[in-house]
Design a protein around this motif. Structure first.
Motif, PDB file in Angstrom:
ATOM      1  N   TYR A 150     -25.995  19.731 -25.026  1.00  0.00           N
ATOM      2  CA  TYR A 150     -27.122  18.954 -24.523  1.00  0.00           C
ATOM      3  C   TYR A 150     -26.613  17.614 -24.027  1.00  0.00           C
ATOM      4  CZ  TYR A 150     -29.626  22.397 -27.353  1.00  0.00           C
ATOM      5  OH  TYR A 150     -30.090  23.566 -27.897  1.00  0.00           O
ATOM      6  N   SER A 151     -27.292  17.049 -23.037  1.00  0.00           N
ATOM      7  CA  SER A 151     -26.936  15.724 -22.527  1.00  0.00           C
ATOM      8  C   SER A 151     -27.929  14.703 -23.075  1.00  0.00           C
ATOM      9  CB  SER A 151     -26.956  15.704 -20.997  1.00  0.00           C
ATOM     10  OG  SER A 151     -28.242  16.019 -20.504  1.00  0.00           O
ATOM     11  N   LEU A 152     -27.441  13.495 -23.298  1.00  0.00           N
ATOM     12  CA  LEU A 152     -28.284  12.439 -23.848  1.00  0.00           C
ATOM     13  C   LEU A 152     -27.917  11.120 -23.187  1.00  0.00           C
ATOM     14  CD1 LEU A 152     -30.396  11.497 -25.930  1.00  0.00           C
ATOM     15  CD2 LEU A 152     -28.517  11.161 -27.558  1.00  0.00           C
ATOM     16  N   ALA A 153     -28.904  10.488 -22.526  1.00  0.00           N
ATOM     17  CA  ALA A 153     -28.703   9.179 -21.911  1.00  0.00           C
ATOM     18  C   ALA A 153     -28.995   8.097 -22.953  1.00  0.00           C
ATOM     19  CB  ALA A 153     -29.616   9.009 -20.700  1.00  0.00           C
ATOM     20  N   ILE A 154     -28.077   7.152 -23.097  1.00  0.00           N
ATOM     21  CA  ILE A 154     -28.235   6.094 -24.094  1.00  0.00           C
ATOM     22  C   ILE A 154     -28.002   4.734 -23.450  1.00  0.00           C
ATOM     23  CG2 ILE A 154     -27.569   7.545 -26.035  1.00  0.00           C
ATOM     24  CD1 ILE A 154     -24.778   6.337 -25.894  1.00  0.00           C
ATOM     25  N   SER A 184     -19.544   7.429 -21.300  1.00  0.00           N
ATOM     26  CA  SER A 184     -20.090   8.514 -20.489  1.00  0.00           C
ATOM     27  C   SER A 184     -19.082   9.658 -20.400  1.00  0.00           C
ATOM     28  CB  SER A 184     -20.422   8.017 -19.079  1.00  0.00           C
ATOM     29  OG  SER A 184     -21.514   7.128 -19.102  1.00  0.00           O
ATOM     30  N   GLY A 185     -19.579  10.873 -20.603  1.00  0.00           N
ATOM     31  CA  GLY A 185     -18.721  12.047 -20.553  1.00  0.00           C
ATOM     32  C   GLY A 185     -18.163  12.455 -21.886  1.00  0.00           C
ATOM     33  N   ASN A 186     -18.238  11.579 -22.907  1.00  0.00           N
ATOM     34  CA  ASN A 186     -17.756  11.956 -24.228  1.00  0.00           C
ATOM     35  C   ASN A 186     -18.627  13.053 -24.814  1.00  0.00           C
ATOM     36  OD1 ASN A 186     -16.664   8.653 -25.374  1.00  0.00           O
ATOM     37  ND2 ASN A 186     -15.678  10.152 -24.070  1.00  0.00           N
ATOM     38  N   ASP A 194     -23.448  20.611 -29.435  1.00  0.00           N
ATOM     39  CA  ASP A 194     -22.704  19.461 -28.935  1.00  0.00           C
ATOM     40  C   ASP A 194     -23.604  18.599 -28.056  1.00  0.00           C
ATOM     41  OD1 ASP A 194     -20.596  20.641 -30.188  1.00  0.00           O
ATOM     42  OD2 ASP A 194     -19.480  21.127 -28.380  1.00  0.00           O
ATOM     43  N   ILE A 195     -23.276  17.314 -27.986  1.00  0.00           N
ATOM     44  CA  ILE A 195     -23.996  16.397 -27.104  1.00  0.00           C
ATOM     45  C   ILE A 195     -22.993  15.689 -26.197  1.00  0.00           C
ATOM     46  CG2 ILE A 195     -25.262  14.212 -26.989  1.00  0.00           C
ATOM     47  CD1 ILE A 195     -26.871  15.028 -29.362  1.00  0.00           C
ATOM     48  N   VAL A 196     -23.286  15.691 -24.889  1.00  0.00           N
ATOM     49  CA  VAL A 196     -22.501  14.934 -23.926  1.00  0.00           C
ATOM     50  C   VAL A 196     -23.300  13.681 -23.578  1.00  0.00           C
ATOM     51  CG1 VAL A 196     -21.487  14.912 -21.626  1.00  0.00           C
ATOM     52  CG2 VAL A 196     -21.404  16.995 -23.002  1.00  0.00           C
ATOM     53  N   PHE A 197     -22.676  12.514 -23.736  1.00  0.00           N
ATOM     54  CA  PHE A 197     -23.384  11.256 -23.562  1.00  0.00           C
ATOM     55  C   PHE A 197     -23.274  10.734 -22.132  1.00  0.00           C
ATOM     56  CE2 PHE A 197     -22.594  11.310 -28.137  1.00  0.00           C
ATOM     57  CZ  PHE A 197     -23.842  10.959 -28.619  1.00  0.00           C
ATOM     58  N   GLU A 198     -24.344  10.102 -21.710  1.00  0.00           N
ATOM     59  CA  GLU A 198     -24.364   9.369 -20.449  1.00  0.00           C
ATOM     60  C   GLU A 198     -24.827   7.947 -20.766  1.00  0.00           C
ATOM     61  OE1 GLU A 198     -26.794   9.108 -16.222  1.00  0.00           O
ATOM     62  OE2 GLU A 198     -27.020  10.883 -17.476  1.00  0.00           O
ATOM     63  N   VAL A 199     -23.955   6.979 -20.553  1.00  0.00           N
ATOM     64  CA  VAL A 199     -24.249   5.595 -20.904  1.00  0.00           C
ATOM     65  C   VAL A 199     -24.838   4.870 -19.691  1.00  0.00           C
ATOM     66  CG1 VAL A 199     -23.306   3.422 -21.766  1.00  0.00           C
ATOM     67  CG2 VAL A 199     -22.363   5.603 -22.573  1.00  0.00           C
ATOM     68  N   LYS A 200     -26.008   4.278 -19.883  1.00  0.00           N
ATOM     69  CA  LYS A 200     -26.663   3.547 -18.803  1.00  0.00           C
ATOM     70  C   LYS A 200     -25.908   2.252 -18.508  1.00  0.00           C
ATOM     71  CE  LYS A 200     -31.208   5.249 -20.319  1.00  0.00           C
ATOM     72  NZ  LYS A 200     -32.527   4.847 -20.849  1.00  0.00           N
ATOM     73  N   PRO A 201     -25.893   1.822 -17.243  1.00  0.00           N
ATOM     74  CA  PRO A 201     -25.185   0.578 -16.895  1.00  0.00           C
ATOM     75  C   PRO A 201     -25.897  -0.648 -17.463  1.00  0.00           C
ATOM     76  CG  PRO A 201     -26.376   1.445 -14.993  1.00  0.00           C
ATOM     77  CD  PRO A 201     -26.464   2.495 -16.060  1.00  0.00           C
ATOM     78  N   ASP A 202     -25.140  -1.736 -17.573  1.00  0.00           N
ATOM     79  CA  ASP A 202     -25.674  -2.994 -18.086  1.00  0.00           C
ATOM     80  C   ASP A 202     -25.532  -4.071 -17.009  1.00  0.00           C
ATOM     81  OD1 ASP A 202     -26.387  -4.414 -20.920  1.00  0.00           O
ATOM     82  OD2 ASP A 202     -25.149  -5.747 -19.691  1.00  0.00           O
ATOM     83  N   LYS A 203     -26.521  -4.949 -16.895  1.00  0.00           N
ATOM     84  CA  LYS A 203     -26.504  -5.988 -15.864  1.00  0.00           C
ATOM     85  C   LYS A 203     -25.444  -7.049 -16.128  1.00  0.00           C
ATOM     86  CE  LYS A 203     -31.420  -5.567 -14.675  1.00  0.00           C
ATOM     87  NZ  LYS A 203     -32.721  -6.282 -14.610  1.00  0.00           N
TER      88      LYS A 203
END
Length: 306
Positions: A150-154, A184-186, A194-203
């Protein structure tokens, strides 16, 4: 040719603990795995260390080995296939073929269920248990069920500092712990999925591995005269000293102010780029001061020829 003692194969003593045996196998399996080690003897050595670990890593098999030695697992050693039955299983992995003795049917350690990995089982499945899957296709046989992914955006800060999130998997609400430093991608294992992470960008920050980059605008006068400015870090605001004569684009390195490594937990560095802001509107007085400064600089340059 007599088979080498399993304890000697793993390089441990007969009094070694289960943890010591596991660590020894882990080291040797990484060293001799055929997909990592291209020497001619790698496949045979990998088979030997796996064979030794499958016995010494199992308390019941280890006990039988300590009493009877290799005879406990050899066909005919104790009658019909030894105390653990008989038979042979062969595995093919690319150019490598492995054959191992297998149990003859019933579980010798009690119960009536089939003894699935008795004797010596597939070495690649053991390698997977330690290292999360064989490299280059090893250990990914079709007979093994695929784990759901599964993918999870954090948020950026959750990745940098770790967090606990509630997710829905197959209709169930579950809490998962986000490791500190994940990127991201871990891909991280949670129970049976399993979970594949997608990290949101920071300003405020840009990430490069464990290092962070940020920018700080300073005025022309601050760059020329020096000052103390406030910058953002993962831990909050921090005072940064701007040295007199700072040039536009100067990069200041703050050690250990980056993101902790997801494995070692050792933090990277934070790099602050000082950007000099040039004013677009000046008063007459400011223009006169800048002209005097320019004339002064020009005069210094002319004297430099003598």
């Amino acid at each position: 040719m007599p088979k080498q003692d399993f304890y000697e194969t793993l390089g441990v003593s007969k009094n070694a603990s289960a943890d010591e045996i596991k660590k020894a196998y882990r080291k040797l399996a990484l060293e001799w795995h055929p997909d990592r080690n291209k020497t001619p003897e790698a496949s045979a050595k990998f088979k030997e260390v796996t064979e030794a670990f499958e016995v010494l890593g199992n308390a019941d098999k280890k006990s039988a080995y300590d009493r009877f030695g290799h005879a406990a697992f050899e066909q005919g050693g104790f009658g019909a296939g030894g105390p653990f039955g008989g038979g042979t299983r062969t595995y093919q992995q690319g150019p490598f073929t492995y054959s191992y003795s297998n149990s003859g049917g019933e579980n010798p350690f009690g119960g009536g269920e089939s003894f699935d990995f008795g004797g010596f089982s597939d070495p690649f499945s053991i390698f997977e248990q330690f290292f999360g899957g064989g490299a280059g296709g090893f250990g990914s046989r079709a007979r093994q069920p695929r784990r759901p992914v599964y993918s999870l955006a954090i948020d950026f800060m959750d990745a940098a500092k770790g967090a606990e999130k509630e997710v829905e998997v197959k209709g169930k609400r579950l809490k998962v712990k986000i490791p500190v430093g994940v990127d991201s991608g871990n891909r991280v294992r949670f129970g049976d999925f399993d979970i594949v992470f997608e990290v949101k960008p920071d300003k405020r920050f840009q990430r490069d591995g464990d290092d962070l980059y940020t920018a700080k605008n300073i005025s022309y006068s601050q760059a020329a005269l020096g000052d103390t400015v406030e910058i953002s870090t993962l831990e909050g605001k921090l005072k940064l000293k701007v040295l007199p004569g700072t040039q536009p684009g100067t990069m200041v390195r703050l050690r250990s102010k980056g993101i902790p490594n997801v494995h070692t937990k050792r933090p990277g560095d934070l790099y602050v780029k000082l950007q000099v802001t040039v004013p677009t509107k000046l008063t007459r007085e400011q223009k006169d001061l800048l002209k005097k400064l320019e004339e002064s600089d020009s005069e210094k340059d002319s004297w430099s020829w003598f």
